[in-house]
Design a protein around this motif. Structure first.
Motif, PDB file in Angstrom:
ATOM      1  N   VAL A  12     -25.212 -83.716  -5.598  1.00  0.00           N
ATOM      2  CA  VAL A  12     -26.434 -83.248  -4.951  1.00  0.00           C
ATOM      3  C   VAL A  12     -26.088 -81.992  -4.166  1.00  0.00           C
ATOM      4  N   ALA A  13     -26.773 -80.888  -4.452  1.00  0.00           N
ATOM      5  CA  ALA A  13     -26.500 -79.625  -3.766  1.00  0.00           C
ATOM      6  C   ALA A  13     -27.681 -79.260  -2.871  1.00  0.00           C
ATOM      7  N   ILE A  14     -27.357 -78.801  -1.641  1.00  0.00           N
ATOM      8  CA  ILE A  14     -28.375 -78.282  -0.725  1.00  0.00           C
ATOM      9  C   ILE A  14     -28.477 -76.782  -0.969  1.00  0.00           C
ATOM     10  N   ALA A  15     -29.666 -76.314  -1.344  1.00  0.00           N
ATOM     11  CA  ALA A  15     -29.858 -74.907  -1.687  1.00  0.00           C
ATOM     12  C   ALA A  15     -31.003 -74.328  -0.859  1.00  0.00           C
ATOM     13  N   GLY A  16     -30.991 -73.008  -0.742  1.00  0.00           N
ATOM     14  CA  GLY A  16     -32.055 -72.332   0.001  1.00  0.00           C
ATOM     15  C   GLY A  16     -31.569 -71.009   0.545  1.00  0.00           C
ATOM     16  N   THR A  24     -26.473 -77.694   8.860  1.00  0.00           N
ATOM     17  CA  THR A  24     -26.900 -78.719   9.810  1.00  0.00           C
ATOM     18  C   THR A  24     -27.365 -79.965   9.065  1.00  0.00           C
ATOM     19  N   LEU A  25     -28.102 -79.773   7.970  1.00  0.00           N
ATOM     20  CA  LEU A  25     -28.535 -80.921   7.163  1.00  0.00           C
ATOM     21  C   LEU A  25     -27.343 -81.597   6.503  1.00  0.00           C
ATOM     22  N   PHE A  26     -26.397 -80.799   6.022  1.00  0.00           N
ATOM     23  CA  PHE A  26     -25.170 -81.358   5.431  1.00  0.00           C
ATOM     24  C   PHE A  26     -24.482 -82.268   6.441  1.00  0.00           C
ATOM     25  N   ARG A  65     -22.032 -87.038  -4.465  1.00  0.00           N
ATOM     26  CA  ARG A  65     -21.170 -85.941  -4.001  1.00  0.00           C
ATOM     27  C   ARG A  65     -22.076 -84.835  -3.482  1.00  0.00           C
ATOM     28  N   LEU A  66     -22.072 -84.644  -2.164  1.00  0.00           N
ATOM     29  CA  LEU A  66     -22.954 -83.682  -1.517  1.00  0.00           C
ATOM     30  C   LEU A  66     -22.257 -82.334  -1.406  1.00  0.00           C
ATOM     31  N   MET A  67     -22.994 -81.246  -1.727  1.00  0.00           N
ATOM     32  CA  MET A  67     -22.413 -79.899  -1.708  1.00  0.00           C
ATOM     33  C   MET A  67     -23.280 -78.968  -0.859  1.00  0.00           C
ATOM     34  N   ASP A  68     -22.612 -78.092  -0.119  1.00  0.00           N
ATOM     35  CA  ASP A  68     -23.280 -77.076   0.694  1.00  0.00           C
ATOM     36  C   ASP A  68     -22.577 -75.748   0.440  1.00  0.00           C
ATOM     37  N   ALA A  69     -23.325 -74.742   0.018  1.00  0.00           N
ATOM     38  CA  ALA A  69     -22.748 -73.417  -0.225  1.00  0.00           C
ATOM     39  C   ALA A  69     -23.514 -72.394   0.605  1.00  0.00           C
ATOM     40  N   GLY A  70     -23.223 -71.135   0.385  1.00  0.00           N
ATOM     41  CA  GLY A  70     -23.880 -70.072   1.129  1.00  0.00           C
ATOM     42  C   GLY A  70     -25.357 -69.972   0.787  1.00  0.00           C
ATOM     43  N   GLY A  71     -26.099 -69.218   1.614  1.00  0.00           N
ATOM     44  CA  GLY A  71     -27.520 -69.055   1.393  1.00  0.00           C
ATOM     45  C   GLY A  71     -27.823 -68.090   0.264  1.00  0.00           C
ATOM     46  N   MET A  72     -28.862 -68.384  -0.498  1.00  0.00           N
ATOM     47  CA  MET A  72     -29.274 -67.504  -1.599  1.00  0.00           C
ATOM     48  C   MET A  72     -29.870 -66.230  -1.019  1.00  0.00           C
TER      49      MET A  72
END
Length: 480
Positions: A12-16, A24-26, A65-72
């Motif tokens: 599951v990836a947090i995107a935006g 913070t959500l991660f 598996r939670l993923m957090d990357a840089g902002g789009m």
């Protein structure tokens, strides 16, 4: 054999867009400060991952598996912007489910529209979350995000952890559309304890700690830590550049190395804490120190092309204070013009104390010596989980008394009545003595070294606890 759905959790990836509150959500979903948060857009650079368990309404537990990357759409230093974009691509392309996070305070922006179109083209299950909905007015305004065509937004406030449970339920629903049998019954015990050593005739018994071995890569900035992690992973998992401080978070990377599962923590690096408690660099340093405490083994990276100084001394003290097995890893050795012996002599001079650690000379860029470092780390990890049998421990105490005599301080003469091993990871020994203050630092180091040798390596750190027996028990022991 385990079912496939138990062995490979869905991603599951947090995107935006930048600064919507993804990190913070991660942290809210993982339940710990796993990602650095800051008001400055573009704080997150590397791909940060964590395995989490979500409790479903059906009573089952769903591991993802939670993923957090840089902002789009983030604008960063030109030299690393393409690498940040590749990290974002790895997250959204590698995810099975996407959480599209938007900022309810700002409404729909051009970056939101661009991110929504990019996510729509992927054709994956999407959960829309409108962050920063601390008030009823913000919730009413957040309904505008339905116009993006990706579903009704869930109103959350990640910092206050508001409606996180509702978001988790929506993630589970999305997971179940892809894998209906992804849930599993909750474990009987929430915390897995290290089992007590079985009683047998072996001199040292290894305990098993659940989960993969955790290796923290520690050192000054730009000494090749991320290059090492990428070489070990066999691909670009961490952003690498010549700009010092490129890595800001402590990045957890799960790697399967020749059948052994590893959790390698790429730290942001040791730096001076002079920029203020609220800066990203200071937070990175604090996160680095936390990574050391989490680790089973620490790789102390030294850049052989840079003078050794205060930062390396601080790194050594950090490892010693936390009683962690460590490997002195001298990187960029392909650029060195001196011998191993001469460099170690120089290192001890600069550090101002003897180096009692295994030493590895490597070139992460050339992938030379990388695997051997992991093998040595695995050996230290195994030794740190061993327990000494009673017979071996008693013989070691006799050798200590015979080889170093009795310690003294003033009119007090120290005596060890007996000892017992009370812990592993690291090995902990409780020594029952008459006068704890009679055991000075050199004598304690001698005892540590002998116990470590009995476990299998003098380079293994052990922890000593001194407990004084009451005078009544001392007299009773003498009468016997």
């Amino acid at each position: 054999m385990e079912p496939e759905n138990r062995r490979t959790p869905l991603a599951v990836a947090i995107a935006g867009r930048p600064n919507a509150g993804k990190s913070t959500l991660f942290n809210a979903l993982t339940g710990r400060m796993a990602a650095i948060t800051d008001d400055h857009a573009g704080t997150t650079r590397d791909l940060v991952e964590a395995s989490i368990e979500l409790a479903g309404d059906d009573g089952l537990v769903y591991t993802v598996r939670l993923m957090d990357a840089g902002g789009m759409g983030v604008i960063d230093e030109p030299g690393i912007a393409p690498k940040i974009e590749r990290a974002i691509n790895r997250a959204v392309n590698g995810a099975d489910v996407l959480v599209f996070l938007v900022d309810a305070r700002t409404g729909i922006t051009d970056l939101d529209l661009a991110a929504a179109e990019r996510i729509r083209r992927l054709g994956k299950p999407v959960v829309v979350a409108a962050n920063k909905c601390e008030t009823e007015e913000a919730e009413r305004d957040a309904h505008v995000f339905s116009r993006l065509g990706l579903g009704r937004p869930i109103m959350i406030a990640a910092l206050e952890k508001r409606n996180i449970r509702e978001l988790a339920s929506a993630i589970i629903d999305a997971v179940k559309t892809l894998r209906p049998d992804a849930g599993a019954p909750p474990p009987e015990n929430d915390v897995a304890d290290v089992p007590a050593a079985p009683r047998n005739k072996r001199s040292a018994v290894a305990a098993r700690r659940p989960g993969p071995m955790r290796i923290a890569v520690l050192g000054r900035r730009n000494c090749g830590k991320s290059t090492f992690v990428n070489a070990l992973a066999g691909g670009e998992r961490c952003i690498v550049s010549e700009i010092p401080g490129t890595t800001r978070d402590s990045v957890d990377v799960l790697i399967n190395c020749r059948g052994r599962e590893l959790l390698v923590i790429d730290t942001a690096g040791i730096a001076r804490k002079r920029e203020g408690a609220r800066t990203v660099d200071f937070k990175s340093t604090v996160r680095t120190e936390r990574a050391v405490r989490r680790a089973d083994v620490v790789l102390l990276f030294i850049d052989c092309t840079v003078p050794v100084g205060r930062l390396e001394r601080h790194a050594f003290r950090l490892v010693k204070e936390n009683c962690k097995p460590a490997i002195l890893t001298v990187n960029k050795w392909d650029l060195s013009t001196v011998s191993h012996k001469d460099f170690l002599r120089y290192l001890e001079k600069k550090l101002r104390f003897p180096v009692n650690l295994p030493v590895a000379f490597i070139s992460a860029l050339e992938n030379a010596g990388v695997r051997r470092v992991v093998e040595t780390a695995a050996e230290l990890f195994e030794l740190a989980g061993k327990r000494l049998g009673t017979g071996v421990l008693n013989r070691t105490l006799s050798e200590i008394a015979a080889g170093h005599g009795s310690p003294s301080s003033g009119t007090k003469t120290g005596r060890i009545f007996y000892a017992t091993q009370t812990g592993v990871y690291p090995p902990v020994f409780t020594l029952f003595v008459n006068h704890a203050d009679a055991f000075d630092e050199p004598y304690r180091r001698f005892v540590e070294k002998k116990l470590a040798a009995a476990l299998g390596s003098e380079e293994l750190p052990v922890k000593l606890l001194f407990r004084e027996r009451s005078r009544r028990k001392q007299r009773r022991g003498r009468r016997r």
